[in-house]
Motif scaffolding. Structure first.
Motif, PDB file in Angstrom:
ATOM      1  N   THR A   3      -8.665   3.333   2.135  1.00 43.14           N
ATOM      2  CA  THR A   3      -7.346   3.775   2.589  1.00 43.14           C
ATOM      3  C   THR A   3      -7.186   3.869   4.100  1.00 43.14           C
ATOM      4  OG1 THR A   3      -8.084   6.052   2.379  1.00 43.14           O
ATOM      5  CG2 THR A   3      -6.907   5.121   0.501  1.00 43.14           C
ATOM      6  N   GLY A  50       0.808  -1.209   0.000  1.00 46.40           N
ATOM      7  CA  GLY A  50       0.000   0.000   0.000  1.00 46.40           C
ATOM      8  C   GLY A  50       0.843   1.262   0.000  1.00 46.40           C
ATOM      9  N   ASP A  53       0.422   5.795  -1.437  1.00 42.07           N
ATOM     10  CA  ASP A  53      -0.451   6.777  -2.077  1.00 42.07           C
ATOM     11  C   ASP A  53      -0.500   6.552  -3.581  1.00 42.07           C
ATOM     12  OD1 ASP A  53      -0.928   7.797   0.348  1.00 42.07           O
ATOM     13  OD2 ASP A  53       0.453   9.504   0.179  1.00 42.07           O
ATOM     14  N   THR A  96      -2.854   3.750  -4.335  1.00 45.21           N
ATOM     15  CA  THR A  96      -4.246   4.171  -4.196  1.00 45.21           C
ATOM     16  C   THR A  96      -4.672   5.012  -5.389  1.00 45.21           C
ATOM     17  OG1 THR A  96      -3.932   4.200  -1.829  1.00 45.21           O
ATOM     18  CG2 THR A  96      -5.877   5.305  -2.664  1.00 45.21           C
ATOM     19  N   ARG A 154     -13.434   5.944  -0.852  1.00 43.92           N
ATOM     20  CA  ARG A 154     -11.982   6.094  -0.808  1.00 43.92           C
ATOM     21  C   ARG A 154     -11.435   5.917   0.611  1.00 43.92           C
ATOM     22  NH1 ARG A 154     -10.728   7.057  -5.909  1.00 43.92           N
ATOM     23  NH2 ARG A 154      -8.530   6.737  -5.463  1.00 43.92           N
TER      24      ARG A 154
END
Lengths: 311, 422
Positions: free
Chosen positions: B370, B348, B350, B353, B366
Motif C-alpha cells: 500500500t 487503488g 482502501d 486493499t 501490507r
C-alpha cells in the motif's frame, strides 16, 4: 522418351502435313504433364511462388500492416551494417564445417561396424537410429543437462579424467557451438548411417573375395573397394547434410536460443527473428537470399566436382 | 517480449460486455436491453482464472451481455494480434499485454480514441495510466499494474534468527543473502540466500528505476553497480549461478516454492501464483513480501513495473458495450474482483486493499503493497525499444555468464545501440 524418339521415327516416313503431327505428339506430352501436374502445382504454389516473392521482397520495405515499398538495395545495406548478420554468417559456416565432416565420418563408421553378421544387429541399428526419431526438444533438454557446467555428467567425467577446469559448454561463448555440434551429430548420425548401410549392400561381395585372394588387407579393401563403391551414396549424403547444416534452426533455438550473447546465432534464426518477431520482411528476405546463395553455391560446387570425377 | 513471465500474460482479458442496460443511463442505444455478445482478446485462459472472475462479475451485473473470449497463445500474442488487426478483425476489446505493443497499435491508428472515457474515470486512483498517454490522448486504460517487490521465505529467516528484510539497502541485502545461504531442503537441494531470475530486468530495470538511468540512451554506466552486486552474490555461491539457471531453464516459482531460496526479487503477478500453489497443495512456503532494496536508504521506494490495459478495436462492433466493460474492469468494482484472486489492480483504494486477501497478514507485506512508491516503467516505449531490448539481453547474458567483464559488456552494449540502432 516417347516424345524424343517420335521425331526420329518420323524422319524415315514420307513427310506428313505439319498440323496432324503436332496434334499426335501433343497427346503423350499432355499425358506426361498430367502426371506431374499435381506435384508441380503444390511445389509451385507453396515453394516456387514464395521463393520468387521472397526475392522481390528483399528489395522492398514491407511489414504485415503496410503496403510494400520499393527500396532498392537498402535492405542489403542494412544487413551489411548489422554486426549480428556477420556473426550469424560466421556461426552458420562454423556449424556446417563441424557438423558435415563429423556426421559423415561417424555415420560411415557406424554403417561399416553394423554391416556384418553380429549378434543383436537389429538392436544396435535401431538404437543408433533412435535419436533421429526422438523429439528434438527432448534431445536438446537432455544434452543441456549433460553439458551443465557445474553438475553435468560430461564435466564430472572430464574432472574424473583430471581436467581441472572443464569447459562451460552452453554457458560459454567459446564452447557453446561445439556443444551444439556434438548434440546435432549425435542426433543425425543414425539417419545417415541407414543411407550408408543401404549403399554398402549394393557393393558386390565378389569384389571383396577377389581382393582377399589377392592379399589386400582391410584398409586396402576399404580404400579401393568400399569408398569407390559408396561414391553415389557419399555424394547424396554430402549434399543432404550440407543443405541441412546451413539451414539449422530448431536444435539451436531450443538448446541455446543463439546464446550466450550471439555465440550460436545462425542465419535461419536471424531470418525468423527479423521477419516474424520484428515484422521486417524485407530485411529477412535479404538474409534468406544470402542463405539461399550460400546453400545453392555449395551444392553446385559439389555437383561439379562429382561430375568431373565421374567423367 | 518473450522474457515476460507468462503469469503476467495472464492478464488478459476478457471481456465483455455489453451491456446495455446495466446502468440506467445507458438507455439510448437502439435496443439497450437486447442480447449483446462482446468479444475480447485474451491469452491462456486456463492459467488466468482471474479473468474469468472479471468476466463472470461483469456478466452477472449485465444479464444481456455474453462475453466471448478470443483466446490466443501467450507467446504468440503480439504477433497474432498484429496479424488480426492487419486483416480487419472486429474483436471488440483488445488486451494490451504491454506498453510497447500498445504504442505500435495506437500509432498505426488501430485503436479507438478513449480520451473521453478516461476523462470520466477517477484517474487519480488509477496507477500506470501515464505510459498510455500519446500526445495527450489515450487509446487504452490499465486495469492491472504490477510492480517488483522482494519476496522472502519467513521460515528460513526465522531459522537463521535474522530479522525480516524491511527496507534494505543493496549492501544489506547482499550481506543477508550470504548469511542465509546454508544447508539443504528436504529434497537435498542447496538453499541459496537469494535468487535472481535470468531476465535482464532483474539487473537493468532495477538500476534504471533507482538511478534514473535511461535504457534507451546507449550510455549504460548506471548498470555497473547492480551487475557488481549480482556477480558478487553468484561468485560467493549465495545465488544460483546464471549459467545453470539459463541452461537448465530454472523455474523461479519452484526455486521459491520449494524453499531453495530465502529471498527473490519478482513482480507482484507472482502473488496469485503463490496463492494458487499453496491452495493446490504443491507448496507450503511461508512467504512475505518487502519493498525492493534501495541504493539510498530512507527515501521513497523506487521500483519498476508494467501496466496491462484494455483498448477498443477501431473496427469494434460493440463500441458502447466495450467502453462499458472497460469502465467496469478498470474501476473499483473490477479492482475488487481482481484483488480477490490475488491480482494487483491498477485502481487503488482502501476497499480494494481490504479485498486483497491473498496478501500475508503481516505489517511488512501490507505496507509493501500500500505504501506510496515510485514505479518506473520496465522499459521505455519508442520505435527502437525492441532492437535495444535484444542487444541489452544479449550483453546481459554475456556479463552474467562471466563471458565478458562488466565494463566490456556495458561498453559493447552502448556501442551496438549507438552504431546499429540510434
Amino acid at each position: 522418351m516417347t516424345v524424343s524418339t517420335a521425331p526420329a521415327l518420323r524422319k524415315r516416313r514420307p513427310p506428313e502435313p505439319a498440323a496432324p503431327t503436332r496434334r499426335r505428339s501433343l497427346r503423350p506430352t499432355l499425358v506426361g504433364w498430367s502426371f506431374i501436374l499435381p506435384n508441380f502445382l503444390g511445389f509451385a504454389l507453396l515453394t516456387l511462388v514464395p521463393m520468387v516473392f521472397g526475392l522481390a521482397l528483399s528489395f522492398m520495405d514491407w511489414s504485415p500492416w503496410g503496403d510494400p515499398e520499393w527500396v532498392g538495395f537498402e535492405n542489403f545495406e542494412r544487413m551489411i551494417r548489422n554486426s549480428t548478420f556477420w556473426i550469424a554468417l560466421w556461426n552458420t559456416t562454423y556449424y556446417a564445417a563441424g557438423h558435415i565432416p563429423l556426421t559423415m565420418a561417424i555415420s560411415l563408421g557406424l554403417a561399416l561396424l553394423l554391416n556384418r553378421t553380429l549378434a543383436g544387429l537389429g538392436f544396435f541399428r535401431t538404437a543408433f537410429f533412435l535419436p533421429y526419431v526422438t523429439s528434438l526438444v527432448a534431445v536438446a533438454v537432455v544434452w543441456n543437462m549433460l553439458f551443465n557446467p557445474t553438475s553435468g555428467p560430461v564435466n564430472q567425467f572430464l574432472q574424473l579424467l583430471g581436467v581441472s577446469d572443464p569447459p562451460g559448454w552452453t554457458s560459454s561463448t567459446a564452447w557453446a557451438m561445439p556443444a551444439v555440434i556434438v548434440a546435432s551429430v549425435w542426433r543425425d548420425m543414425g539417419y545417415y548411417m541407414v543411407l550408408f548401410l543401404a549403399g554398402l549392400q549394393t557393393i558386390p561381395n565378389e569384389l571383396y573375395e577377389a581382393a582377399r585372394v589377392d592379399g589386400a588387407n582391410a584398409w586396402q579393401r576399404f580404400w579401393n573397394i568400399t569408398l569407390p563403391g559408396l561414391r553415389p551414396t557419399t555424394f547424396f549424403v554430402l549434399v543432404m547434410c550440407t543443405v541441412a547444416s546451413f539451414k539449422v534452426f530448431d536444435l539451436i533455438v531450443v538448446m541455446t536460443d543463439g546464446g550466450p550473447g550471439r555465440a550460436t546465432k545462425v542465419l535461419s534464426q536471424m531470418i525468423y527473428e527479423e521477419g516474424i518477431r520484428e515484422g521486417r520482411f524485407g530485411l529477412a528476405s535479404a538474409i534468406s537470399l544470402v542463405l539461399f546463395v550460400l546453400v545453392a553455391g555449395f551444392t553446385v560446387i559439389q555437383f561439379l566436382i562429382q561430375r568431373r570425377r565421374e567423367a | 517480449m518473450k522474457r515476460y513471465p507468462s503469469a503476467l500474460a495472464a492478464i488478459a482479458a476478457a471481456a465483455t460486455l455489453a451491456i446495455a442496460g446495466c446502468s440506467s443511463s445507458a438507455s439510448d442505444a437502439a435496443d439497450p436491453s437486447g442480447p449483446v455478445t462482446l468479444t475480447v482478446s485474451a491469452w491462456n485462459l486456463d492459467k488466468t482464472p482471474e479473468f474469468n472472475a472479471l468476466f463472470d462479475a461483469f456478466e452477472a451485473a449485465h444479464p444481456n451481455v455474453t462475453i466471448q473470449p478470443v483466446e490466443i497463445l501467450a507467446d504468440d500474442y503480439p504477433e497474432k494480434v498484429a496479424t488480426m488487426l492487419a486483416g480487419g478483425d472486429t474483436t471488440d476489446v483488445l488486451t494490451m499485454k504491454n506498453v510497447i505493443d500498445y504504442a505500435r497499435y495506437a500509432n498505426r491508428g488501430q485503436l479507438l480514441d478513449l480520451t473521453d472515457l478516461v476523462g470520466e474515470l477517477p484517474t487519480d486512483k488509477i496507477a500506470g495510466l501515464e505510459p498510455f498517454d500519446i500526445d495527450g490522448k489515450y487509446a487504452a486504460v490499465p486495469y492491472r499494474q504490477d510492480f517488483w517487490v522482494l519476496y522472502y521465505n519467513k521460515a528460513l529467516f526465522d531459522a537463521a534468527g535474522l530479522p525480516h528484510p524491511d527496507r534494505l539497502t543493496w549492501a544489506q541485502y547482499s550481506e543477508l543473502a550470504k548469511k542465509l545461504t546454508s544447508g539443504t531442503t528436504a529434497d537435498g537441494q542447496k538453499v541459496y540466500g537469494t535468487y535472481h531470475h535470468t531476465w535482464r530486468s532483474v539487473v537493468q530495470a532495477i538500476a534504471a528505476a533507482q538511478t534514473g538511468g535511461d535504457q534507451l540512451s546507449g550510455d549504460y554506466g548506471f548498470f555497473a553497480d547492480q551487475y557488481a552486486l549480482a556477480l558478487d552474490l553468484q561468485n560467493a555461491g549465495a545465488a544460483l549461478d546464471f549459467g545453470t539457471a539459463k541452461t537448465q531453464q530454472v523455474n523461479y516459482r519452484s526455486m521459491f516454492e520449494t524453499g531453495q531460496t530465502a529471498m527473490m526479487p519478482m513482480g507482484t503477478w507472482y502473488i496469485a501464483g503463490i496463492k494458487a500453489a499453496i491452495e493446490g497443495g504443491t507448496s507450503s512456503v511461508e512467504w512475505g513480501m518487502a519493498p525492493m532494496p534501495q541504493i539510498n536508504p530512507g527515501g521513497e521506494t523506487a521500483t519498476f513495473g508494467s501496466p496491462t490495459a484494455f483498448a477498443v478495436n477501431e473496427n469494434a462492433k460493440n463500441v458502447e458495450v466495450a467502453k462499458e466493460f472497460i469502465g467496469f474492469a478498470t474501476g473499483e468494482e473490477g479492482a475488487k474482483v481482481l484483488a480477490g484472486i490475488g491480482v494487483v489492480p491498477a485502481y487503488g483504494s482502501d476497499a480494494v486493499t481490504a479485498a486483497f486477501t491473498a496478501l500475508p497478514a503481516d505489517e511488512l507485506s501490507r505496507t509493501t503493497f500500500t505504501e506510496n512508491k515510485k514505479v518506473a516503467l520496465e522499459m521505455p516505449v519508442s520505435e527502437v525499444t525492441s532492437d535495444i531490448d535484444t542487444i541489452l539481453e544479449e550483453e546481459h547474458e554475456l556479463i552474467m555468464a562471466g563471458q565478458k567483464s562488466i565494463a566490456d559488456g556495458i561498453r559493447d552494449a552502448g556501442d551496438r545501440v549507438k552504431n546499429e540502432v540510434l
